[in-house]
Enzyme design. Structure first.
Site, PDB file in Angstrom:
ATOM      1  N   SER A   1     -65.832 -44.501  32.027  1.00  0.00           N
ATOM      2  CA  SER A   1     -65.360 -44.026  30.725  1.00  0.00           C
ATOM      3  C   SER A   1     -66.478 -44.113  29.694  1.00  0.00           C
ATOM      4  CB  SER A   1     -64.166 -44.872  30.262  1.00  0.00           C
ATOM      5  OG  SER A   1     -63.923 -44.612  28.895  1.00  0.00           O
TER       6      SER A   1
ATOM      7  N   HIS B   1     -65.164 -39.816  32.635  1.00  0.00           N
ATOM      8  CA  HIS B   1     -63.889 -39.937  31.922  1.00  0.00           C
ATOM      9  C   HIS B   1     -64.156 -39.926  30.418  1.00  0.00           C
ATOM     10  CE1 HIS B   1     -59.669 -41.433  31.667  1.00  0.00           C
ATOM     11  NE2 HIS B   1     -60.107 -42.143  30.642  1.00  0.00           N
TER      12      HIS B   1
ATOM     13  N   ASP C   1     -62.398 -40.041  26.641  1.00  0.00           N
ATOM     14  CA  ASP C   1     -61.174 -40.435  25.944  1.00  0.00           C
ATOM     15  C   ASP C   1     -61.088 -39.774  24.579  1.00  0.00           C
ATOM     16  OD1 ASP C   1     -59.950 -42.509  27.749  1.00  0.00           O
ATOM     17  OD2 ASP C   1     -61.977 -43.331  27.542  1.00  0.00           O
TER      18      ASP C   1
ATOM     19  N   MET D   1     -59.002 -39.455  21.264  1.00  0.00           N
ATOM     20  CA  MET D   1     -57.968 -40.174  20.496  1.00  0.00           C
ATOM     21  C   MET D   1     -57.891 -39.582  19.100  1.00  0.00           C
ATOM     22  SD  MET D   1     -58.807 -44.109  21.500  1.00  0.00           S
ATOM     23  CE  MET D   1     -59.414 -44.569  23.136  1.00  0.00           C
TER      24      MET D   1
ATOM     25  N   HIS E   1     -59.047 -37.468  29.060  1.00  0.00           N
ATOM     26  CA  HIS E   1     -57.828 -38.247  28.832  1.00  0.00           C
ATOM     27  C   HIS E   1     -57.419 -38.097  27.377  1.00  0.00           C
ATOM     28  CE1 HIS E   1     -55.976 -42.599  28.718  1.00  0.00           C
ATOM     29  NE2 HIS E   1     -55.067 -41.671  28.561  1.00  0.00           N
TER      30      HIS E   1
ATOM     31  N   MET F   1     -55.332 -38.890  24.345  1.00  0.00           N
ATOM     32  CA  MET F   1     -54.404 -39.824  23.701  1.00  0.00           C
ATOM     33  C   MET F   1     -54.109 -39.266  22.318  1.00  0.00           C
ATOM     34  SD  MET F   1     -56.216 -43.225  25.155  1.00  0.00           S
ATOM     35  CE  MET F   1     -57.648 -42.253  25.625  1.00  0.00           C
TER      36      MET F   1
ATOM     37  N   MET G   1     -51.537 -46.319  32.851  1.00  0.00           N
ATOM     38  CA  MET G   1     -52.375 -47.141  31.971  1.00  0.00           C
ATOM     39  C   MET G   1     -52.158 -48.616  32.288  1.00  0.00           C
ATOM     40  SD  MET G   1     -54.179 -45.151  30.134  1.00  0.00           S
ATOM     41  CE  MET G   1     -54.913 -46.433  29.117  1.00  0.00           C
TER      42      MET G   1
ATOM     43  N   PHE H   1     -58.074 -48.604  23.052  1.00  0.00           N
ATOM     44  CA  PHE H   1     -59.334 -49.347  22.941  1.00  0.00           C
ATOM     45  C   PHE H   1     -59.853 -49.747  24.312  1.00  0.00           C
ATOM     46  CE2 PHE H   1     -56.853 -49.977  19.134  1.00  0.00           C
ATOM     47  CZ  PHE H   1     -57.778 -49.671  18.136  1.00  0.00           C
TER      48      PHE H   1
ATOM     49  N   ASP I   1     -56.355 -46.994  34.514  1.00  0.00           N
ATOM     50  CA  ASP I   1     -57.292 -46.966  33.391  1.00  0.00           C
ATOM     51  C   ASP I   1     -56.973 -48.122  32.461  1.00  0.00           C
ATOM     52  OD1 ASP I   1     -58.966 -46.316  31.288  1.00  0.00           O
ATOM     53  OD2 ASP I   1     -57.897 -44.478  30.720  1.00  0.00           O
TER      54      ASP I   1
HETATM   55  C1  DX5 Z   1     -58.443 -46.915  26.637  1.00  0.00           C
HETATM   56  C2  DX5 Z   1     -59.102 -45.790  27.386  1.00  0.00           C
HETATM   57  C3  DX5 Z   1     -59.947 -46.241  28.516  1.00  0.00           C
HETATM   58  C4  DX5 Z   1     -61.042 -47.205  28.159  1.00  0.00           C
HETATM   59  C5  DX5 Z   1     -61.081 -48.233  29.240  1.00  0.00           C
HETATM   60  O1  DX5 Z   1     -57.316 -46.490  26.000  1.00  0.00           O
HETATM   61  O2  DX5 Z   1     -58.173 -44.885  27.901  1.00  0.00           O
HETATM   62  O3  DX5 Z   1     -60.452 -45.160  29.277  1.00  0.00           O
HETATM   63  O4  DX5 Z   1     -62.312 -46.641  28.031  1.00  0.00           O
HETATM   64  O5  DX5 Z   1     -61.976 -49.206  28.904  1.00  0.00           O
HETATM   65  P1  DX5 Z   1     -62.134 -50.555  29.750  1.00  0.00           P
HETATM   66  O6  DX5 Z   1     -62.474 -50.159  31.145  1.00  0.00           O
HETATM   67  O7  DX5 Z   1     -63.209 -51.280  29.046  1.00  0.00           O
HETATM   68  O8  DX5 Z   1     -60.802 -51.264  29.678  1.00  0.00           O
HETATM   69 ZN    ZN Z   2     -58.966 -43.352  29.313  1.00  0.00          ZN
END
Ligand code: DX5
Ligand code: ZN
Length: 226
Positions: free
Chosen positions: A8, A31, A33, A35, A64, A66, A135, A141, A173
């Site tokens: 990620s 990956h 993210d 948000m 991904h 969010m 998840m 985060f 994840d």
């Molecule tokens: C969090 C994200 C993840 C995040 C995971 O909401 O969806 O993809 O980057 O980070 P780690 O692996 O540090 O938990």
């Molecule tokens: Zn993610």
């Protein structure tokens, strides 16, 4: 398809995204993210930046989302060239229509569930999906502790996928690391997102390799694997 590792970029240096992507060339996916500060209390990046990452990365991008209203926005990420686009079922108004729209645009369709969202109500949607993301932290985060309580749901999801025919990938994840990846593989995951476990390492590509080896070993001994 064997196990797959998806670092990620959230845990990487956002000022050097293309370089950070290049550091994990031995991974299967990148990956990303997205948000929106509404669905989750954090704001990252949107379509223009995802498009730039896609153009500058040798790996396929696993997006991904969010975000609120993925019914409206998700298609843009498929059109931008994301190979996989995952929306949250808690935010989608018409998940079946949305998954079909993503597939029609040439992307793999993924659907994500927060830790407290049950998987059973969505069993009949599996034929519409290419990936189910469970998840293992509350989304929003990186660097949060892994939630073991999701493992029971992961086992039930693996069972549903096996009964359906096994073509749907099961992604985890959040908090996935050398300490937790074996538990995930044992419970049925086959796609592993790792942010801090990869980018906090001195050598991200060695971290990918180590995580892959652990997941492969655990999968071979997993009760669900034949
Ligand atoms: C969090 C994200 C993840 C995040 C995971 O909401 O969806 O993809 O980057 O980070 P780690 O692996 O540090 O938990
Ligand atoms: Zn993610």
């Amino acid at each position: 398809m064997g196990i797959q590792i998806a670092p990620s970029l959230l845990a990487s240096d956002f000022a050097r995204l293309a370089d950070e992507a290049a550091r994990v060339g031995n991974a299967d996916w990148l990956h990303v993210d997205v948000m929106d500060n509404h669905f989750v209390p954090n704001l990252t990046l949107g379509r223009p930046v995802v498009e730039a990452i896609i153009k500058n990365s040798s790996l396929p991008v696993d997006c991904h989302l969010m975000i609120e209203d993925p019914d409206r926005w998700a298609i843009g990420y498929a059109e931008a060239g994301a190979s996989s686009v995952t929306f949250h079922v808690e935010a989608a108004h018409a998940p079946v229509r949305l998954a079909r729209t993503l597939r029609a645009a040439g992307a793999r369709a993924g659907m994500a569930l927060k830790p407290a969202t049950a998987v059973e109500p969505y069993a009949d949607l599996l034929p519409e999906l290419d990936m189910l993301l469970l998840m293992t932290v509350e989304p929003g985060f990186g660097g949060q502790p892994f939630l073991d309580l999701v493992l029971a749901k992961l086992r039930r999801a693996r069972d549903l996928v096996s009964r359906h025919g096994g073509a749907v990938w099961l992604q985890v994840d959040g908090g996935v690391s050398e300490q937790t990846i074996e538990r995930c593989a044992d419970a049925g995951a086959d796609v592993f997102v790792a942010g801090s476990a990869v980018y906090d390492a001195d050598d991200p590509s060695a971290a990918v390799q180590a995580l892959r080896a652990q997941a492969e070993r655990a999968t071979e001994q997993a009760p669900w694997h034949c």
